[in-house]
Design an enzyme around this catalytic site. Structure first.
Site, mmCIF file in Angstrom:
data_model
loop_
_atom_site.group_PDB
_atom_site.id
_atom_site.type_symbol
_atom_site.label_atom_id
_atom_site.label_comp_id
_atom_site.label_asym_id
_atom_site.label_seq_id
_atom_site.Cartn_x
_atom_site.Cartn_y
_atom_site.Cartn_z
ATOM 1 N N ASP A 61 22.411 -8.875 3.888
ATOM 2 C CA ASP A 61 22.900 -10.198 4.506
ATOM 3 C C ASP A 61 22.310 -10.199 5.674
ATOM 4 O O ASP A 61 22.995 -9.407 6.689
ATOM 5 C CB ASP A 61 23.931 -10.708 3.932
ATOM 6 C CG ASP A 61 24.360 -12.045 4.169
ATOM 7 O OD1 ASP A 61 23.982 -12.820 3.567
ATOM 8 O OD2 ASP A 61 24.945 -12.247 5.467
ATOM 9 N N ASP B 118 18.595 -15.633 3.349
ATOM 10 C CA ASP B 118 18.940 -14.520 4.291
ATOM 11 C C ASP B 118 19.445 -13.198 3.535
ATOM 12 O O ASP B 118 19.923 -12.516 4.133
ATOM 13 C CB ASP B 118 19.720 -15.065 5.320
ATOM 14 C CG ASP B 118 21.260 -15.172 4.939
ATOM 15 O OD1 ASP B 118 21.779 -15.023 3.805
ATOM 16 O OD2 ASP B 118 22.047 -14.851 5.903
ATOM 17 N N GLU B 119 19.366 -13.367 2.168
ATOM 18 C CA GLU B 119 20.040 -12.165 1.584
ATOM 19 C C GLU B 119 19.138 -11.612 0.281
ATOM 20 O O GLU B 119 18.443 -12.490 -0.090
ATOM 21 C CB GLU B 119 21.328 -12.456 1.018
ATOM 22 C CG GLU B 119 21.845 -13.332 0.241
ATOM 23 C CD GLU B 119 23.240 -13.647 0.151
ATOM 24 O OE1 GLU B 119 23.701 -14.224 0.976
ATOM 25 O OE2 GLU B 119 23.724 -13.128 -0.733
HETATM 26 N N1 DCP Z 1 24.164 -22.178 5.609
HETATM 27 C C1 DCP Z 1 24.596 -23.682 5.794
HETATM 28 N N2 DCP Z 1 25.687 -24.126 5.301
HETATM 29 C C2 DCP Z 1 26.603 -23.456 4.773
HETATM 30 C C3 DCP Z 1 26.365 -21.936 4.916
HETATM 31 C C4 DCP Z 1 25.439 -21.573 5.321
HETATM 32 O O1 DCP Z 1 23.636 -24.357 6.114
HETATM 33 N N3 DCP Z 1 27.853 -24.071 4.432
HETATM 34 C C5 DCP Z 1 22.966 -21.504 5.995
HETATM 35 C C6 DCP Z 1 23.104 -21.246 7.544
HETATM 36 C C7 DCP Z 1 23.049 -19.792 7.320
HETATM 37 C C8 DCP Z 1 22.698 -19.407 6.274
HETATM 38 O O2 DCP Z 1 22.783 -20.374 5.243
HETATM 39 O O3 DCP Z 1 22.728 -19.049 8.430
HETATM 40 C C9 DCP Z 1 22.922 -18.061 5.516
HETATM 41 O O4 DCP Z 1 24.310 -18.134 5.165
HETATM 42 P P1 DCP Z 1 25.211 -17.264 5.206
HETATM 43 O O5 DCP Z 1 26.636 -17.616 4.420
HETATM 44 O O6 DCP Z 1 24.818 -15.762 5.154
HETATM 45 O O7 DCP Z 1 25.978 -17.343 6.869
HETATM 46 P P2 DCP Z 1 25.624 -16.538 8.142
HETATM 47 O O8 DCP Z 1 24.236 -15.737 7.796
HETATM 48 O O9 DCP Z 1 25.311 -17.885 8.916
HETATM 49 O O10 DCP Z 1 26.661 -16.010 8.657
HETATM 50 P P3 DCP Z 1 27.128 -14.360 8.400
HETATM 51 O O11 DCP Z 1 26.902 -13.541 9.559
HETATM 52 O O12 DCP Z 1 28.505 -14.517 7.961
HETATM 53 O O13 DCP Z 1 26.432 -14.054 7.001
HETATM 54 CA CA CA Z 2 23.889 -15.066 3.116
HETATM 55 CA CA CA Z 3 24.170 -14.244 6.146
#
Ligand code: DCP
Ligand code: CA
Ligand code: CA
Length: 384
Positions: free
Chosen positions: A30, A130-131
């Site tokens: 991720d 992203d995963e």
């Molecule tokens: N995303 C979004 N709204 C949300 C959750 C996520 O638009 N409520 C989008 C933005 C994130 C992407 O999806 O960058 C991937 O979500 P993740 O849950 O993997 O979160 P992040 O990658 O941002 O953070 P982490 O480092 O916790 O994985």
């Molecule tokens: Ca993710």
């Molecule tokens: Ca992520």
């Protein structure tokens, strides 16, 4: 019947040790703070500031929600889902970057990430922008230590090629891999081998399990279930009554770290094989068949356990000069009979040694062209 022949296979299927088919190794990769990390990538100057990626609803500069933030912003309590209004309030008088989402750009970066990840997987499944899940069982020989090393190389490549970081969870199935990946972020690497699953999951809040959202979590709390251990101990029948059979069974299994999805994947297993080194180099059929008989028996037992029939029987002979030779033969009908396996392997070895000079150092047997044995119930319904 067809008789296939191939010579000098460098990496025969036989290298896969069979027990690994049961001990899977799955990784969940991720990307860290993905949208915000993409923004930092094209504008490194903002790295040290709080970066807040916003979905502006358009009415005013403050209406809309936060998509994601970098970890600097998170240290101010600003996170995904929060209103932009609240985020701005928390970052009052702080030099922060509020940026609009640019999904097309994130998709483009995502594509590059997935192309790198794909190279490291026996089986690959993208699970979001992203995963991705990577089944690495085969290429790590079923060893968690090797999987960990593979994960480190993958992280290095992502950083070297794309300047991006990720967090990785390694486990015996997707469920455990996913929870392990959430364990340490950013730049985490958490490995949970099968023997550690119970200890790892037990103390966690049930909310960490996929499918346990806020509502379910509240319901569980009202039943006195707050940890995964408490869920695992809860009467499965009652879970079925409360949440419905499908979810009841899922919650019970999830709490035990069991993930059914791999049962489905097991039907994709293409072959069962065994290889052994002879006590001494030989081309004597009866001596070779003593070893081959044991291999046949192990393979046949596995096929029965896995409820699989095979239609193709193969042999391998690795000679003194380390050249590898294979022969295979497809039968009229699928079977799981030891006798059929043994007789066909013997015929193939006999034919091989009649055609080839030299002594074997290692010999192997393989069955492929697998099909799932029909249960009575399935046979019945197939008539309806
Ligand atoms: N995303 C979004 N709204 C949300 C959750 C996520 O638009 N409520 C989008 C933005 C994130 C992407 O999806 O960058 C991937 O979500 P993740 O849950 O993997 O979160 P992040 O990658 O941002 O953070 P982490 O480092 O916790 O994985
Ligand atoms: Ca993710
Ligand atoms: Ca992520």
């Amino acid at each position: 019947m067809s008789l296939k022949k191939s010579v000098n296979h460098q990496v025969p299927f036989f290298l896969l040790r069979l027990h690994n088919l049961q001990t899977r190794i799955v990784m969940l990769v991720d990307m860290d703070y993905f949208f915000a990390q993409c923004e930092e990538l094209r504008n490194p100057a903002i790295r040290t500031k709080p970066v807040v990626v916003c979905v502006f609803s358009g009415r005013s500069e403050e209406s809309g929600a936060v998509s994601t933030t970098n970890y600097v912003a998170r240290s101010y309590g600003v996170k995904s889902g929060m209103s932009i209004f609240l985020a701005k309030k928390k970052l009052k008088n702080v030099d922060a970057a509020f940026l609009p989402v640019d999904e097309r750009y994130y998709e483009e970066v995502s594509g590059k990430v997935m192309n790198i990840l794909r190279k490291y997987a026996d089986r690959f499944e993208q699970a979001g922008i992203d995963e991705a899940y990577l089944d690495v069982t085969q290429r790590t020989n079923g060893r968690f230590q090797e999987a960990k090393e593979l994960a480190v190389s993958m992280k290095d490549e992502l950083k070297g090629q794309l300047k991006l970081t990720c967090s990785i969870g390694i486990g015996p199935n997707k469920l455990v891999a996913k929870i392990a990946a959430d364990e340490k972020k950013p730049e985490g690497l958490t490995t949970i081998a099968p023997e550690g699953v119970k200890e790892f999951l037990s103390p966690l809040n049930v909310g960490r399990l996929l499918g346990v959202g806020t509502k379910t979590q509240e319901k569980m709390h009202s039943l006195g279930i707050s940890t995964v251990h408490e869920l695992a101990e809860y009467d499965p029948q009652e879970l079925n009554d409360i949440f419905g059979r499908t979810m009841g069974i899922y919650f019970h299994n999830a709490a035990l770290g069991i993930d059914d999805e791999f049962d489905e994947e097991r039907s994709e297993v293409e072959s069962f094989s065994r290889i052994a080194t002879l006590k001494h180099n030989s081309r004597d059929l009866s001596f070779i068949m003593e070893t081959a008989e044991r291999l046949c028996s192990e393979i046949q037992k596995l096929a029965v356990t896995e409820r699989m029939n095979f239609r193709t029987v193969g042999i391998i002979a690795i000679l003194k000069d380390l050249s590898a030779h294979t022969r295979s033969k497809t039968l009229e009908n699928p079977t799981s009979s030891l006798e059929v396996l043994y007789e066909n392997a013997k015929e193939l070895f006999e034919k091989f040694f009649n055609e080839t000079e030299g002594e074997a150092r290692r010999v192997g047997v393989r069955v492929s062209n697998l099909s799932r044995e029909q249960t009575n119930q399935k046979q019945l319904t197939s008539f309806i």
